[in-house]
Design a protein around this motif. Structure first.
Motif, PDB file in Angstrom:
ATOM      1  N   ALA A   1      12.493 -41.247 -21.445  1.00 28.53           N
ATOM      2  CA  ALA A   1      11.041 -41.367 -21.600  1.00 28.53           C
ATOM      3  C   ALA A   1      10.625 -42.777 -21.999  1.00 28.53           C
ATOM      4  N   VAL A   2      11.534 -43.515 -22.650  1.00 32.40           N
ATOM      5  CA  VAL A   2      11.234 -44.887 -23.053  1.00 32.40           C
ATOM      6  C   VAL A   2      10.953 -45.761 -21.828  1.00 32.40           C
ATOM      7  N   ALA A   3      11.596 -45.446 -20.710  1.00 32.01           N
ATOM      8  CA  ALA A   3      11.451 -46.270 -19.509  1.00 32.01           C
ATOM      9  C   ALA A   3      10.023 -46.267 -18.973  1.00 32.01           C
ATOM     10  N   GLN A   4       9.322 -45.151 -19.141  1.00 31.69           N
ATOM     11  CA  GLN A   4       7.971 -45.000 -18.584  1.00 31.69           C
ATOM     12  C   GLN A   4       7.967 -45.385 -17.096  1.00 31.69           C
ATOM     13  N   ALA A   5       8.963 -44.866 -16.396  1.00 29.02           N
ATOM     14  CA  ALA A   5       9.149 -45.183 -14.975  1.00 29.02           C
ATOM     15  C   ALA A   5      10.087 -44.130 -14.388  1.00 29.02           C
ATOM     16  N   PRO A   6      10.187 -44.068 -13.055  1.00 24.57           N
ATOM     17  CA  PRO A   6      11.167 -43.164 -12.454  1.00 24.57           C
ATOM     18  C   PRO A   6      12.579 -43.481 -12.938  1.00 24.57           C
ATOM     19  N   VAL A   7      13.370 -42.434 -13.178  1.00 31.54           N
ATOM     20  CA  VAL A   7      14.704 -42.597 -13.755  1.00 31.54           C
ATOM     21  C   VAL A   7      15.748 -41.942 -12.857  1.00 31.54           C
ATOM     22  N   ILE A   8      16.832 -42.667 -12.646  1.00 31.13           N
ATOM     23  CA  ILE A   8      18.002 -42.114 -11.970  1.00 31.13           C
ATOM     24  C   ILE A   8      19.119 -41.995 -13.004  1.00 31.13           C
ATOM     25  N   LEU A   9      19.629 -40.791 -13.199  1.00 31.65           N
ATOM     26  CA  LEU A   9      20.739 -40.561 -14.118  1.00 31.65           C
ATOM     27  C   LEU A   9      22.054 -40.788 -13.380  1.00 31.65           C
ATOM     28  N   VAL A  10      22.954 -41.547 -13.998  1.00 25.96           N
ATOM     29  CA  VAL A  10      24.267 -41.804 -13.410  1.00 25.96           C
ATOM     30  C   VAL A  10      25.333 -41.310 -14.378  1.00 25.96           C
ATOM     31  N   GLY A  11      25.982 -40.215 -14.017  1.00 20.14           N
ATOM     32  CA  GLY A  11      27.021 -39.650 -14.865  1.00 20.14           C
ATOM     33  C   GLY A  11      28.399 -40.072 -14.412  1.00 20.14           C
ATOM     34  N   HIS A  12      29.267 -40.334 -15.369  1.00 24.66           N
ATOM     35  CA  HIS A  12      30.659 -40.664 -15.078  1.00 24.66           C
ATOM     36  C   HIS A  12      31.560 -39.596 -15.686  1.00 24.66           C
ATOM     37  N   SER A  13      32.450 -39.024 -14.891  1.00 21.89           N
ATOM     38  CA  SER A  13      33.409 -38.031 -15.351  1.00 21.89           C
ATOM     39  C   SER A  13      32.692 -36.855 -16.027  1.00 21.89           C
ATOM     40  N   SER A  14      33.023 -36.534 -17.282  1.00 25.42           N
ATOM     41  CA  SER A  14      32.343 -35.415 -17.947  1.00 25.42           C
ATOM     42  C   SER A  14      30.865 -35.703 -18.157  1.00 25.42           C
ATOM     43  N   GLY A  15      30.474 -36.982 -18.105  1.00 25.21           N
ATOM     44  CA  GLY A  15      29.062 -37.333 -18.162  1.00 25.21           C
ATOM     45  C   GLY A  15      28.278 -36.775 -16.992  1.00 25.21           C
ATOM     46  N   CYS A  16      28.993 -36.398 -15.916  1.00 27.36           N
ATOM     47  CA  CYS A  16      28.324 -35.763 -14.780  1.00 27.36           C
ATOM     48  C   CYS A  16      27.740 -34.414 -15.174  1.00 27.36           C
TER      49      CYS A  16
ATOM     50  N   ILE B   1      12.507 -37.769 -13.329  1.00 25.68           N
ATOM     51  CA  ILE B   1      13.784 -37.869 -12.617  1.00 25.68           C
ATOM     52  C   ILE B   1      13.559 -38.205 -11.141  1.00 25.68           C
ATOM     53  N   ALA B   2      14.275 -39.232 -10.670  1.00 26.55           N
ATOM     54  CA  ALA B   2      14.167 -39.648  -9.262  1.00 26.55           C
ATOM     55  C   ALA B   2      15.486 -39.495  -8.520  1.00 26.55           C
ATOM     56  N   GLY B   3      16.535 -39.143  -9.237  1.00 23.10           N
ATOM     57  CA  GLY B   3      17.824 -38.958  -8.591  1.00 23.10           C
ATOM     58  C   GLY B   3      18.917 -38.759  -9.622  1.00 23.10           C
ATOM     59  N   ILE B   4      20.029 -38.169  -9.171  1.00 22.50           N
ATOM     60  CA  ILE B   4      21.216 -37.991 -10.003  1.00 22.50           C
ATOM     61  C   ILE B   4      22.407 -38.497  -9.212  1.00 22.50           C
ATOM     62  N   VAL B   5      23.199 -39.347  -9.825  1.00 17.05           N
ATOM     63  CA  VAL B   5      24.437 -39.839  -9.212  1.00 17.05           C
ATOM     64  C   VAL B   5      25.597 -39.389 -10.091  1.00 17.05           C
ATOM     65  N   LEU B   6      26.596 -38.771  -9.482  1.00 15.84           N
ATOM     66  CA  LEU B   6      27.708 -38.182 -10.223  1.00 15.84           C
ATOM     67  C   LEU B   6      29.016 -38.793  -9.741  1.00 15.84           C
ATOM     68  N   TRP B   7      29.686 -39.517 -10.623  1.00 11.31           N
ATOM     69  CA  TRP B   7      30.939 -40.173 -10.251  1.00 11.31           C
ATOM     70  C   TRP B   7      32.132 -39.348 -10.737  1.00 11.31           C
ATOM     71  N   GLU B   8      32.834 -38.762  -9.768  1.00  6.60           N
ATOM     72  CA  GLU B   8      34.078 -38.028 -10.000  1.00  6.60           C
ATOM     73  C   GLU B   8      33.948 -37.002 -11.128  1.00  6.60           C
ATOM     74  N   ALA B   9      33.088 -36.021 -10.890  1.00  7.23           N
ATOM     75  CA  ALA B   9      32.904 -34.934 -11.853  1.00  7.23           C
ATOM     76  C   ALA B   9      34.157 -34.060 -11.903  1.00  7.23           C
ATOM     77  N   PRO B  10      34.749 -33.848 -13.082  1.00  7.15           N
ATOM     78  CA  PRO B  10      35.964 -33.042 -13.192  1.00  7.15           C
ATOM     79  C   PRO B  10      35.668 -31.550 -13.307  1.00  7.15           C
ATOM     80  N   LEU B  11      34.918 -31.042 -12.357  1.00  6.84           N
ATOM     81  CA  LEU B  11      34.540 -29.631 -12.363  1.00  6.84           C
ATOM     82  C   LEU B  11      35.433 -28.848 -11.401  1.00  6.84           C
ATOM     83  N   GLY B  12      35.816 -27.649 -11.822  1.00  9.25           N
ATOM     84  CA  GLY B  12      36.664 -26.821 -10.980  1.00  9.25           C
ATOM     85  C   GLY B  12      38.103 -27.296 -10.906  1.00  9.25           C
ATOM     86  N   LEU B  13      38.515 -28.153 -11.820  1.00  9.27           N
ATOM     87  CA  LEU B  13      39.853 -28.742 -11.764  1.00  9.27           C
ATOM     88  C   LEU B  13      40.794 -28.231 -12.851  1.00  9.27           C
TER      89      LEU B  13
END
Length: 260
Positions: A86-101, A114-126
């Motif tokens: 909310a501090v951004a007061q602008a469209p935000v893209i969340l970028v998660g790394h690993s469990s951050g996904c 929210i304007a997008g979500i980027v997920l880098w190597e989510a360790p789900l189902g592993l």
């Protein structure tokens, strides 16, 4: 360095790079890294700033210079992310790394811009027996006060040298307490399923893996892409569970321009 105090009283310290008011990329690191020991994310944020895109790169709740006013729970972490966005007061893209996904997937509905979500190597189902069972065992070790066993249990299936490296940290083994949101998020996303978690997300969801990655990561990315309303999966230059900063900055800049 910038600081923000959440409604709960948590103090979040973050790097604010790029022009004020510009579309903002908010990085959500996985278990472990702090701003001080994550040069790859910092380089990515700097490269985005050079492209006129703002980046927020924060120490996660209870890590590095960010302090927690209470238990480091998943809900507190999600609230902190939403308030920082909310501090951004602008469209935000969340970028998660690993469990951050998993944390990013759960945080997205709390971010109205929210304007997008980027997920880098989510360790789900592993996890062989599933993330809920894995996390239940780790949580039990934490509750019993056996933090060394909790760290070892959390790191199951990961390269053994990663665990040995952690043991040299002055924060070992208490550092596992800062991983609670990660474990809770991974277990919850697997329990609910990608379709349910992403049901209310209408922004693009991009699941990324490195050109050199670990077994199962590509299948997970493909599964996430298939369940999101605007999902896609791609490979990007990267290895050892990390991305190439220039390649990631270029792809994120492209996503910003496409989303806006």
């Amino acid at each position: 360095m910038s600081t923000m105090t959440t409604r709960r009283g948590d103090r979040i310290v973050y790097d604010d790079l790029g022009p004020e008011g510009a579309p903002t990329v908010l990085f959500i690191t996985g278990a472990g890294p702090t701003r001080a020991d994550d040069p790859i994310t910092l380089a990515t944020a700097e490269a985005l700033a050079a492209r006129g895109i703002r980046s927020f790169f924060a120490d996660r709740l209870g890590r590095g210079e960010s302090t927690s006013a209470g238990d480091i729970s998943l809900d507190a972490q999600l609230s902190a992310i939403a308030e920082l966005a909310a501090v951004a007061q602008a469209p935000v893209i969340l970028v998660g790394h690993s469990s951050g996904c998993a944390i990013g997937m759960l945080a997205a509905p709390r971010v109205p811009t929210i304007a997008g979500i980027v997920l880098w190597e989510a360790p789900l189902g592993l996890f062989p027996e599933g993330a809920p069972a894995w996390w239940s065992a780790v949580r039990s070790s934490i509750d019993d006060g056996d933090l060394e066993e909790a760290v070892a249990g959390y790191m199951v299936g990961m390269p053994p040298e990663w665990l040995e490296e952690l043991k040299s940290s002055p924060a070992y083994p208490q550092l596992v307490l800062g991983w609670v949101p990660d474990g809770e998020a991974l277990a919850l996303v697997e329990q609910r399923g990608n379709t349910d978690v992403l049901a209310g997300v209408t922004a693009p969801v991009l699941a990324l893996t490195g050109t050199e990655t670990y077994p199962g990561m590509q299948e997970t990315a493909d599964g996430i892409a298939a369940t999101a309303a605007l999902g896609s999966a791609e490979q990007l230059r990267g290895s050892e569970h990390s991305w190439d900063p220039d390649a990631m900055a270029e792809r994120l800049a492209q996503l910003v321009h496409e989303a806006l």
